[in-house]
Motif scaffolding. Structure first.
Motif, PDB file in Angstrom:
ATOM      1  N   ASP A  33       0.821  -1.215   0.000  1.00  0.00           N
ATOM      2  CA  ASP A  33       0.000   0.000   0.000  1.00  0.00           C
ATOM      3  C   ASP A  33       0.854   1.264   0.000  1.00  0.00           C
ATOM      4  OD1 ASP A  33      -2.376  -1.440  -0.069  1.00  0.00           O
ATOM      5  OD2 ASP A  33      -2.518  -1.539   2.127  1.00  0.00           O
ATOM      6  N   LEU A  34       1.902   1.276   0.809  1.00  0.00           N
ATOM      7  CA  LEU A  34       2.807   2.433   0.817  1.00  0.00           C
ATOM      8  C   LEU A  34       3.526   2.542  -0.524  1.00  0.00           C
ATOM      9  CD1 LEU A  34       4.103   4.815   2.241  1.00  0.00           C
ATOM     10  CD2 LEU A  34       5.763   3.217   3.253  1.00  0.00           C
ATOM     11  N   ALA A  35       3.976   1.415  -1.051  1.00  0.00           N
ATOM     12  CA  ALA A  35       4.674   1.412  -2.341  1.00  0.00           C
ATOM     13  C   ALA A  35       3.794   2.000  -3.434  1.00  0.00           C
ATOM     14  CB  ALA A  35       5.107  -0.008  -2.700  1.00  0.00           C
ATOM     15  N   ARG A  36       2.509   1.672  -3.424  1.00  0.00           N
ATOM     16  CA  ARG A  36       1.578   2.148  -4.461  1.00  0.00           C
ATOM     17  C   ARG A  36       1.531   3.686  -4.523  1.00  0.00           C
ATOM     18  NH1 ARG A  36      -2.620  -0.818  -3.283  1.00  0.00           N
ATOM     19  NH2 ARG A  36      -2.193  -2.355  -4.884  1.00  0.00           N
ATOM     20  N   THR A  37       1.773   4.360  -3.411  1.00  0.00           N
ATOM     21  CA  THR A  37       1.707   5.828  -3.401  1.00  0.00           C
ATOM     22  C   THR A  37       2.840   6.464  -4.207  1.00  0.00           C
ATOM     23  OG1 THR A  37       2.982   6.078  -1.345  1.00  0.00           O
ATOM     24  CG2 THR A  37       0.570   5.839  -1.143  1.00  0.00           C
ATOM     25  N   TYR A  38       3.860   5.674  -4.554  1.00  0.00           N
ATOM     26  CA  TYR A  38       4.995   6.191  -5.324  1.00  0.00           C
ATOM     27  C   TYR A  38       4.881   5.899  -6.821  1.00  0.00           C
ATOM     28  CZ  TYR A  38       7.127   7.162  -0.854  1.00  0.00           C
ATOM     29  OH  TYR A  38       7.377   7.660   0.391  1.00  0.00           O
ATOM     30  N   CYS A  39       3.861   5.189  -7.228  1.00  0.00           N
ATOM     31  CA  CYS A  39       3.689   4.859  -8.644  1.00  0.00           C
ATOM     32  C   CYS A  39       3.501   6.135  -9.463  1.00  0.00           C
ATOM     33  CB  CYS A  39       2.507   3.922  -8.845  1.00  0.00           C
ATOM     34  SG  CYS A  39       2.813   2.277  -8.178  1.00  0.00           S
ATOM     35  N   GLY A  40       4.193   6.203 -10.576  1.00  0.00           N
ATOM     36  CA  GLY A  40       4.144   7.377 -11.427  1.00  0.00           C
ATOM     37  C   GLY A  40       5.257   8.374 -11.161  1.00  0.00           C
ATOM     38  N   ALA A  41       6.012   8.171 -10.090  1.00  0.00           N
ATOM     39  CA  ALA A  41       7.098   9.101  -9.751  1.00  0.00           C
ATOM     40  C   ALA A  41       8.231   8.991 -10.760  1.00  0.00           C
ATOM     41  CB  ALA A  41       7.618   8.826  -8.345  1.00  0.00           C
ATOM     42  N   GLU A  42       8.787  10.128 -11.120  1.00  0.00           N
ATOM     43  CA  GLU A  42       9.983  10.157 -11.952  1.00  0.00           C
ATOM     44  C   GLU A  42      11.187  10.001 -11.036  1.00  0.00           C
ATOM     45  OE1 GLU A  42       9.771  13.904 -13.967  1.00  0.00           O
ATOM     46  OE2 GLU A  42       8.295  13.163 -15.410  1.00  0.00           O
ATOM     47  N   VAL A  43      12.156   9.200 -11.472  1.00  0.00           N
ATOM     48  CA  VAL A  43      13.366   8.967 -10.688  1.00  0.00           C
ATOM     49  C   VAL A  43      14.463   9.882 -11.229  1.00  0.00           C
ATOM     50  CG1 VAL A  43      15.104   7.276 -10.016  1.00  0.00           C
ATOM     51  CG2 VAL A  43      12.709   6.561 -10.317  1.00  0.00           C
ATOM     52  N   ARG A  44      15.005  10.694 -10.339  1.00  0.00           N
ATOM     53  CA  ARG A  44      16.067  11.624 -10.714  1.00  0.00           C
ATOM     54  C   ARG A  44      17.274  11.396  -9.810  1.00  0.00           C
ATOM     55  NH1 ARG A  44      13.892  15.488 -14.032  1.00  0.00           N
ATOM     56  NH2 ARG A  44      11.638  15.663 -13.980  1.00  0.00           N
ATOM     57  N   VAL A  45      18.440  11.733 -10.339  1.00  0.00           N
ATOM     58  CA  VAL A  45      19.662  11.731  -9.539  1.00  0.00           C
ATOM     59  C   VAL A  45      20.387  13.043  -9.810  1.00  0.00           C
ATOM     60  CG1 VAL A  45      19.932   9.219  -9.485  1.00  0.00           C
ATOM     61  CG2 VAL A  45      21.043  10.532 -11.288  1.00  0.00           C
ATOM     62  N   SER A  46      21.274  13.386  -8.921  1.00  0.00           N
ATOM     63  CA  SER A  46      22.074  14.593  -9.098  1.00  0.00           C
ATOM     64  C   SER A  46      22.974  14.419 -10.316  1.00  0.00           C
ATOM     65  CB  SER A  46      22.919  14.832  -7.854  1.00  0.00           C
ATOM     66  OG  SER A  46      23.905  15.796  -8.106  1.00  0.00           O
ATOM     67  N   THR A  47      23.072  15.443 -11.139  1.00  0.00           N
ATOM     68  CA  THR A  47      23.944  15.353 -12.309  1.00  0.00           C
ATOM     69  C   THR A  47      25.404  15.153 -11.894  1.00  0.00           C
ATOM     70  OG1 THR A  47      24.096  17.771 -12.418  1.00  0.00           O
ATOM     71  CG2 THR A  47      22.443  16.698 -13.811  1.00  0.00           C
ATOM     72  N   ALA A  48      25.761  15.533 -10.678  1.00  0.00           N
ATOM     73  CA  ALA A  48      27.123  15.326 -10.193  1.00  0.00           C
ATOM     74  C   ALA A  48      27.445  13.840 -10.047  1.00  0.00           C
ATOM     75  CB  ALA A  48      27.313  16.037  -8.859  1.00  0.00           C
ATOM     76  N   GLU A  49      26.416  12.993  -9.914  1.00  0.00           N
ATOM     77  CA  GLU A  49      26.632  11.548  -9.777  1.00  0.00           C
ATOM     78  C   GLU A  49      26.852  10.855 -11.115  1.00  0.00           C
ATOM     79  OE1 GLU A  49      24.264   9.204  -7.004  1.00  0.00           O
ATOM     80  OE2 GLU A  49      23.266  11.074  -6.442  1.00  0.00           O
ATOM     81  N   LEU A  50      26.517  11.516 -12.208  1.00  0.00           N
ATOM     82  CA  LEU A  50      26.644  10.891 -13.523  1.00  0.00           C
ATOM     83  C   LEU A  50      28.102  10.846 -13.953  1.00  0.00           C
ATOM     84  CD1 LEU A  50      23.652  12.656 -15.316  1.00  0.00           C
ATOM     85  CD2 LEU A  50      23.695  10.348 -14.342  1.00  0.00           C
ATOM     86  N   PRO A  51      28.517   9.739 -14.535  1.00  0.00           N
ATOM     87  CA  PRO A  51      29.908   9.675 -14.981  1.00  0.00           C
ATOM     88  C   PRO A  51      30.148  10.608 -16.154  1.00  0.00           C
ATOM     89  CG  PRO A  51      28.715   7.690 -15.648  1.00  0.00           C
ATOM     90  CD  PRO A  51      27.779   8.504 -14.799  1.00  0.00           C
TER      91      PRO A  51
END
Length: 167
Positions: free
Chosen positions: A67-85
């Motif tokens: 039920d808690l997991a379902r509340t995150y459906c549709g979320a876009e996943v982002r990371v800091s550009t500083a983490e990208l190689p």
């Protein structure tokens, strides 16, 4: 954006994720996520993840029921550009190309890169018209550096393409 949470997986809080990374498992290399959901930015920590069929499933810290997991459906996943190689010269992340103004080699403005699409043979720029473009057409331009794409200038936010405006 490196992915999107699409649905729940099982009953213990796991989530299915559509990964935009190449390879798809690359999304699992980033432990610190920011979830963009309904205009809210939610920090999230990747606990574990794996390939599941054609997709990726993950467990995020603090999410241990369906039920808690379902509340995150549709979320876009982002990371800091500083983490990208860093990429080799002449290679770009898609987000770096999005928003660039596109000009022909004859200095005609075709519009702005709205997004890119992956096709089987090459990526495609979706260029949408702007107030300064030569017309109001949307164009699909193959992203072929050295062939169609002549130059990319991130500082000037411009791209030059060898492309017939009639297409």
């Amino acid at each position: 954006m490196i992915g999107r949470i699409t649905s729940v997986f099982g009953v213990k809080g796991w989530l299915k994720v559509f990964s935009y990374t190449d390879p798809k498992e690359g999304i699992l290399n980033y432990p610190d996520w920011t979830l963009d959901l309904d205009g809210k930015r939610i920090p999230a920590k990747l606990e574990e993840g794996r390939r599941q069929g054609q997709g990726i499933v993950v467990r995020l810290k603090g999410i241990n029921d369906r039920d808690l997991a379902r509340t995150y459906c549709g979320a876009e996943v982002r990371v800091s550009t500083a983490e990208l190689p860093p990429l080799p010269d002449g290679e770009y992340y898609w987000f770096q190309l999005e928003g660039l103004d596109v000009f022909t080699v004859d200095d005609e403005c075709l519009g702005k890169v709205h997004h890119l699409m992956e096709t089987g043979s090459n990526d495609v720029l979706v260029v949408q018209a702007t107030a300064g473009s030569i017309d109001q057409r949307e164009r699909l331009i193959p992203y072929l550096p050295g062939e169609v794409v002549q130059s990319v200038d991130l500082a000037a936010k411009q791209m030059v393409v060898d492309w017939d405006p009639e297409f």
